[in-house]
Design an enzyme around this catalytic site. Structure first.
Site, PDB file in Angstrom:
ATOM      1  N   CYS A   1       0.730  -1.191   0.160  1.00  0.00           N
ATOM      2  CA  CYS A   1       0.150  -0.077  -0.097  1.00  0.00           C
ATOM      3  C   CYS A   1       0.933   1.155   0.120  1.00  0.00           C
ATOM      4  O   CYS A   1       1.261   1.612  -0.898  1.00  0.00           O
ATOM      5  CB  CYS A   1      -0.929  -0.167   1.251  1.00  0.00           C
ATOM      6  SG  CYS A   1      -2.515   0.890   1.073  1.00  0.00           S
ATOM      7  N   ALA A   2       1.094   1.693   1.183  1.00  0.00           N
ATOM      8  CA  ALA A   2       1.908   3.127   1.060  1.00  0.00           C
ATOM      9  C   ALA A   2       3.278   2.868   0.710  1.00  0.00           C
ATOM     10  O   ALA A   2       3.720   3.662  -0.032  1.00  0.00           O
ATOM     11  CB  ALA A   2       1.969   3.434   2.614  1.00  0.00           C
TER      12      ALA A   2
END
Length: 451
Positions: free
Chosen positions: A342-343
């Site tokens: 994700c990030a």
């Protein structure tokens, strides 16, 4: 470490729905019990990363997740026992629920719900009830929650957002009619909240001094409004835990060799989404785990042989991440295995909202107005340092960003017939969050790839 059956006092804090005040009460309970010089073990039902940060601040030890979807229901009680055992045995465990008491994975009849976890750990439930615009009907709601699944024991209620002393009396009298004790009452005026934004509460790591003040206020709130002795009595009514504690060394089969390659794990305010068991598994598999902060550290830790970059909020810190040119260059040139969730995926791309990132992956990312959220049944689509193609993994998504392209020529995953994520060289990156306790071979495979 306690061996054999363990009479660990424990309680599950639940509610009829989201927004009733579970996090307020659970965090306040953790802090208030700790003020009594008790060792308190904090836990959270579901995949959420943010609430456990507040739990950890309140309890003084890592907040840990209990999610049957991610790790399998057979590991829930062992993980509870593990979390309550390290670094020292706890006097009491507090488990905060997720959503409503009976809400779980969609289409799976309550699987991974708070009620499911309460059954798996054999703990009584303390129900937090938002009493705004409710009178005697509050008792009917509690009665329905109790009758819906009689195997879940609702041992008491905390009334939240009570309007007046008369309102409280009315509610207490109604609940007495159905034999459910009221263990506390919080007025609307006394309520304490933490600031939130697009994905929920602001993580503790981004606002540590303010977060500590919030936790202190929650402790004072609970001390003044909740019968802590009654809560402890309810927690002590849980039967002994008979399952052995989950053990990371057993899960990975121990280190294969004596050398310990450095595995650098991203942290700091921009990358706060991590499960405590990840670093425990990496260490048990033979890694020397070193944390680094992409906002501040100018280079990867010395001797880094593999990198793990989890989730968080790079979009909030995009300018500071971009300004750390040395670390971005290090990651762009690093040829060891890299795992990004994700990030981490966004950080490894060329740009995020037009601001330069690491350029390790040929993609751009941007914020959107659409929330992507839910559990996923995923299958590894490509051989990588983490998985062999065909490996089945359960995970979850939680983001308001999108990448262009949406996946690579060699995707990381497939689910519902669609490709997701990127495998590029020794990089494995996607939006999917996973809990490695559910598939501990991941840690072993990454450490071997680092070697």
């Amino acid at each position: 470490m306690v061996s054999g059956p363990w009479a660990l006092p424990r309680i599950v804090v639940a509610a009829p729905a989201s927004g009733h005040g579970k996090t307020t009460i659970a965090t306040g309970l953790l802090a208030a019990l700790r003020r009594r010089s008790l060792v308190v073990s904090p836990h959270k039902v579901g995949p959420d990363y943010i609430d456990p940060g507040y739990h950890a601040l309140a309890a003084g030890r890592p907040g840990r997740n209990l999610d049957p979807w991610l790790v399998g229901e057979e590991r829930i009680a062992p993980l509870l026992r593990h979390g309550a055992s390290v670094p020292t045995p706890a006097d009491v465990a507090v488990v905060e629920g997720v959503m409503g008491l009976h809400d779980g994975a969609v289409g799976h009849r309550g699987y991974a719900s708070t009620a499911h976890v309460a059954r798996l750990v054999d703990a009584p439930v303390l129900l937090v009830l938002d009493t705004t615009a409710q009178g005697r009907s509050a008792a009917a709601l509690v009665l329905g929650m109790r009758a819906f699944d009689p195997t879940v024991r609702i041992g008491g209620v905390i009334l939240n957002r009570v309007g007046s002393p008369r309102h409280e009396t009315l509610l207490r009298d109604a609940l007495a009619e159905i034999g459910v004790p009221v263990l506390g009452a919080v007025t609307r005026a006394a309520e304490v909240t933490a600031p939130s934004r697009h994905l929920g509460l602001v993580p503790v790591a981004e606002r540590a001094p303010e977060s500590l003040a919030v936790v202190d206020a929650l402790a004072a709130l609970v001390e003044s409004t909740v019968d802590l002795d009654a809560v402890l009595d309810l927690a002590r009514s849980a039967p002994p835990l008979t399952v052995p504690a989950w053990d990371p060394a057993t899960a990975v089969g121990g280190p294969a060799r004596s050398d310990r390659p450095v595995v650098a794990v991203a942290g700091g305010p921009a990358f706060t989404f991590a499960y405590a068991e990840t670093t425990e598994l990496l260490a048990a598999a033979g890694a020397a785990v070193v944390l680094f902060d992409p906002l501040r550290d100018p280079a990867l830790p010395a001797g880094t042989r593999a990198v793990v970059i989890g989730g968080g909020f790079p979009e909030v810190h995009v300018d500071a991440l971009a300004a750390n040119i040395g670390l971005r260059a290090d990651l762009a040139a690093f040829d060891g295995p890299v795992v990004a969730e994700c990030a981490g995926l966004l950080y490894l791309g060329r740009e995020l909202d037009g601001v330069p990132m690491c350029g390790r992956l040929d993609l751009t990312a941007r914020m959107t107005g659409r929330l992507t959220l839910g559990y996923r049944d995923a299958v590894a689509a490509t051989d990588s340092p983490l998985h062999t193609a065909g490996d089945a993994v359960r995970g979850h998504e939680f983001h308001r960003t999108a990448t262009d392209p949406g996946h690579g020529d060699r995707p990381a995953w497939r689910w519902t017939g669609t490709a997701h994520g990127f495998v590029a060289g020794r990089v494995h990156a996607s939006y999917l969050h996973t809990h490695w306790a559910g598939h501990p071979g991941t840690a072993r495979r990454l450490v071997e790839a680092a070697r």
